[in-house]
Design a protein around this motif. Structure first.
Motif, PDB file in Angstrom:
ATOM      1  N   LYS A  64       0.834  -1.211   0.000  1.00 35.26           N
ATOM      2  CA  LYS A  64       0.000   0.000   0.000  1.00 35.26           C
ATOM      3  C   LYS A  64       0.863   1.253   0.000  1.00 35.26           C
ATOM      4  O   LYS A  64       0.539   2.247  -0.647  1.00 35.26           O
ATOM      5  N   ALA A  65       1.975   1.230   0.745  1.00 38.18           N
ATOM      6  CA  ALA A  65       2.878   2.379   0.774  1.00 38.18           C
ATOM      7  C   ALA A  65       3.487   2.625  -0.601  1.00 38.18           C
ATOM      8  O   ALA A  65       3.570   3.781  -1.060  1.00 38.18           O
ATOM      9  N   VAL A  66       3.903   1.569  -1.270  1.00 34.96           N
ATOM     10  CA  VAL A  66       4.473   1.708  -2.613  1.00 34.96           C
ATOM     11  C   VAL A  66       3.427   2.222  -3.590  1.00 34.96           C
ATOM     12  O   VAL A  66       3.698   3.108  -4.404  1.00 34.96           O
ATOM     13  N   GLU A  67       2.216   1.687  -3.504  1.00 34.10           N
ATOM     14  CA  GLU A  67       1.131   2.147  -4.380  1.00 34.10           C
ATOM     15  C   GLU A  67       0.901   3.646  -4.203  1.00 34.10           C
ATOM     16  O   GLU A  67       0.767   4.392  -5.180  1.00 34.10           O
ATOM     17  N   PHE A  68       0.840   4.111  -2.963  1.00 36.94           N
ATOM     18  CA  PHE A  68       0.550   5.516  -2.675  1.00 36.94           C
ATOM     19  C   PHE A  68       1.733   6.432  -2.994  1.00 36.94           C
ATOM     20  O   PHE A  68       1.603   7.387  -3.753  1.00 36.94           O
ATOM     21  N   TYR A  69       2.874   6.148  -2.393  1.00 34.61           N
ATOM     22  CA  TYR A  69       4.011   7.065  -2.494  1.00 34.61           C
ATOM     23  C   TYR A  69       4.769   6.975  -3.818  1.00 34.61           C
ATOM     24  O   TYR A  69       5.205   8.004  -4.352  1.00 34.61           O
ATOM     25  N   VAL A  70       4.945   5.776  -4.345  1.00 31.97           N
ATOM     26  CA  VAL A  70       5.741   5.606  -5.560  1.00 31.97           C
ATOM     27  C   VAL A  70       4.859   5.688  -6.803  1.00 31.97           C
ATOM     28  O   VAL A  70       5.094   6.509  -7.691  1.00 31.97           O
ATOM     29  N   GLN A  71       3.836   4.846  -6.862  1.00 35.79           N
ATOM     30  CA  GLN A  71       3.023   4.777  -8.074  1.00 35.79           C
ATOM     31  C   GLN A  71       2.132   6.001  -8.255  1.00 35.79           C
ATOM     32  O   GLN A  71       1.923   6.447  -9.385  1.00 35.79           O
ATOM     33  N   TRP A  72       1.577   6.551  -7.171  1.00 30.49           N
ATOM     34  CA  TRP A  72       0.674   7.692  -7.324  1.00 30.49           C
ATOM     35  C   TRP A  72       1.399   9.026  -7.164  1.00 30.49           C
ATOM     36  O   TRP A  72       1.327   9.874  -8.039  1.00 30.49           O
ATOM     37  N   LEU A  73       2.103   9.225  -6.049  1.00 28.64           N
ATOM     38  CA  LEU A  73       2.746  10.520  -5.830  1.00 28.64           C
ATOM     39  C   LEU A  73       4.043  10.702  -6.627  1.00 28.64           C
ATOM     40  O   LEU A  73       4.506  11.830  -6.787  1.00 28.64           O
ATOM     41  N   GLY A  74       4.646   9.630  -7.096  1.00 29.92           N
ATOM     42  CA  GLY A  74       5.829   9.750  -7.936  1.00 29.92           C
ATOM     43  C   GLY A  74       7.158   9.789  -7.203  1.00 29.92           C
ATOM     44  O   GLY A  74       8.164  10.254  -7.750  1.00 29.92           O
ATOM     45  N   PHE A  75       7.201   9.300  -5.978  1.00 28.88           N
ATOM     46  CA  PHE A  75       8.463   9.208  -5.243  1.00 28.88           C
ATOM     47  C   PHE A  75       9.303   8.065  -5.811  1.00 28.88           C
ATOM     48  O   PHE A  75       8.790   7.155  -6.458  1.00 28.88           O
ATOM     49  N   THR A  76      10.596   8.105  -5.530  1.00 26.09           N
ATOM     50  CA  THR A  76      11.536   7.051  -5.893  1.00 26.09           C
ATOM     51  C   THR A  76      12.050   6.413  -4.616  1.00 26.09           C
ATOM     52  O   THR A  76      12.384   7.124  -3.662  1.00 26.09           O
ATOM     53  N   ILE A  77      12.117   5.092  -4.596  1.00 29.30           N
ATOM     54  CA  ILE A  77      12.701   4.395  -3.451  1.00 29.30           C
ATOM     55  C   ILE A  77      14.221   4.476  -3.586  1.00 29.30           C
ATOM     56  O   ILE A  77      14.788   4.007  -4.570  1.00 29.30           O
ATOM     57  N   GLU A  78      14.864   5.086  -2.596  1.00 31.48           N
ATOM     58  CA  GLU A  78      16.328   5.208  -2.600  1.00 31.48           C
ATOM     59  C   GLU A  78      16.980   3.979  -1.973  1.00 31.48           C
ATOM     60  O   GLU A  78      17.993   3.517  -2.462  1.00 31.48           O
ATOM     61  N   TRP A  79      16.414   3.507  -0.886  1.00 31.62           N
ATOM     62  CA  TRP A  79      16.910   2.295  -0.242  1.00 31.62           C
ATOM     63  C   TRP A  79      15.860   1.754   0.715  1.00 31.62           C
ATOM     64  O   TRP A  79      14.957   2.471   1.114  1.00 31.62           O
ATOM     65  N   GLU A  80      16.009   0.480   1.025  1.00 32.44           N
ATOM     66  CA  GLU A  80      15.143  -0.201   1.990  1.00 32.44           C
ATOM     67  C   GLU A  80      16.031  -1.019   2.916  1.00 32.44           C
ATOM     68  O   GLU A  80      17.071  -1.515   2.494  1.00 32.44           O
ATOM     69  N   HIS A  81      15.573  -1.194   4.160  1.00 36.11           N
ATOM     70  CA  HIS A  81      16.310  -2.032   5.100  1.00 36.11           C
ATOM     71  C   HIS A  81      15.335  -2.902   5.886  1.00 36.11           C
ATOM     72  O   HIS A  81      14.315  -2.427   6.375  1.00 36.11           O
ATOM     73  N   ARG A  82      15.680  -4.166   5.989  1.00 33.22           N
ATOM     74  CA  ARG A  82      15.004  -5.124   6.865  1.00 33.22           C
ATOM     75  C   ARG A  82      16.099  -5.879   7.581  1.00 33.22           C
ATOM     76  O   ARG A  82      17.106  -6.250   6.972  1.00 33.22           O
ATOM     77  N   PHE A  83      15.929  -6.134   8.874  1.00 31.87           N
ATOM     78  CA  PHE A  83      16.942  -6.888   9.605  1.00 31.87           C
ATOM     79  C   PHE A  83      17.076  -8.312   9.088  1.00 31.87           C
ATOM     80  O   PHE A  83      18.139  -8.902   9.119  1.00 31.87           O
ATOM     81  N   GLU A  84      15.948  -8.858   8.604  1.00 25.36           N
ATOM     82  CA  GLU A  84      15.943 -10.166   7.958  1.00 25.36           C
ATOM     83  C   GLU A  84      14.621 -10.299   7.223  1.00 25.36           C
ATOM     84  O   GLU A  84      13.685  -9.520   7.471  1.00 25.36           O
ATOM     85  N   PRO A  85      14.503 -11.254   6.299  1.00 24.92           N
ATOM     86  CA  PRO A  85      13.238 -11.416   5.561  1.00 24.92           C
ATOM     87  C   PRO A  85      12.048 -11.572   6.513  1.00 24.92           C
ATOM     88  O   PRO A  85      12.152 -12.227   7.553  1.00 24.92           O
ATOM     89  N   GLY A  86      10.953 -10.944   6.157  1.00 23.72           N
ATOM     90  CA  GLY A  86       9.748 -11.020   6.968  1.00 23.72           C
ATOM     91  C   GLY A  86       9.684 -10.004   8.093  1.00 23.72           C
ATOM     92  O   GLY A  86       8.675  -9.901   8.785  1.00 23.72           O
TER      93      GLY A  86
END
Length: 125
Positions: free
Chosen positions: A17-39
Motif C-alpha cells: 500500500k505504501a508503494v502504491e501511494f508514495y511511488v506509483q501515485w505521488l511519484g516518489f523514488t525508493i532510494e533504499w530499503e532495510h530489513r533486519f531479515e526477511p519477513g
C-alpha cells in the motif's frame, strides 16, 4: 550548528500500500530499503525532487497521523498529474488557503497527511 536537511519519518503498516501511494501515485523514488531479515518490518527512504521521507513499519519509529507541511513550486501541474492518475483512494483538490497559497493535501493509507503548498503570485493564476 547548521541543519543540513530535515527528514520526516512516517509510520506505515503495509509495504504494498505504501508503494502504491508514495511511488506509483505521488511519484516518489525508493532510494533504499532495510530489513533486519526477511519477513521483518521495512525502513525505507523515498525521494521526490528535494523532498526526502523515511517510511517505517517499526512500532517505535513514529506514530500514525502525522502532518507534514511543505512549501513547493509547480503545484498546479503536480495536482493535474495526480488527478490524471485516477487513484481511487484519494482525489485531492487544489485549494486556496487563508495564508495566501494554493494547497493540495493528500492523506496516505496510514492516516498521515502531507500538505503541498505554493505561495500565490501577484499575477492572475
Amino acid at each position: 550548528m547548521d541543519i543540513e536537511k530535515t527528514i520526516p519519518v512516517l509510520r506505515i503498516f503495509d509495504y504494498p500500500k505504501a508503494v502504491e501511494f508514495y511511488v506509483q501515485w505521488l511519484g516518489f523514488t525508493i532510494e533504499w530499503e532495510h530489513r533486519f531479515e526477511p519477513g521483518m518490518p521495512v525502513y525505507m527512504e523515498i525521494t521526490k525532487g528535494n523532498l526526502t521521507l523515511h517510511l517505517s513499519e517499526h512500532h517505535g519509529d513514529a506514530s500514525p497521523g502525522a502532518n507534514v507541511f511543505l512549501w513547493c513550486t509547480g503545484l498546479k501541474a503536480f495536482h493535474k498529474e495526480l488527478a490524471g492518475k485516477n487513484y481511487k483512494y484519494n482525489r485531492p483538490g487544489l485549494d486556496e488557503t487563508f495564508y495566501g497559497s494554493w494547497c493540495v493535501t493528500v492523506n496516505d493509507p496510514f492516516h498521515n497527511k502531507i500538505s503541498f503548498n505554493e505561495k500565490k503570485t501577484d499575477h492572475k493564476d
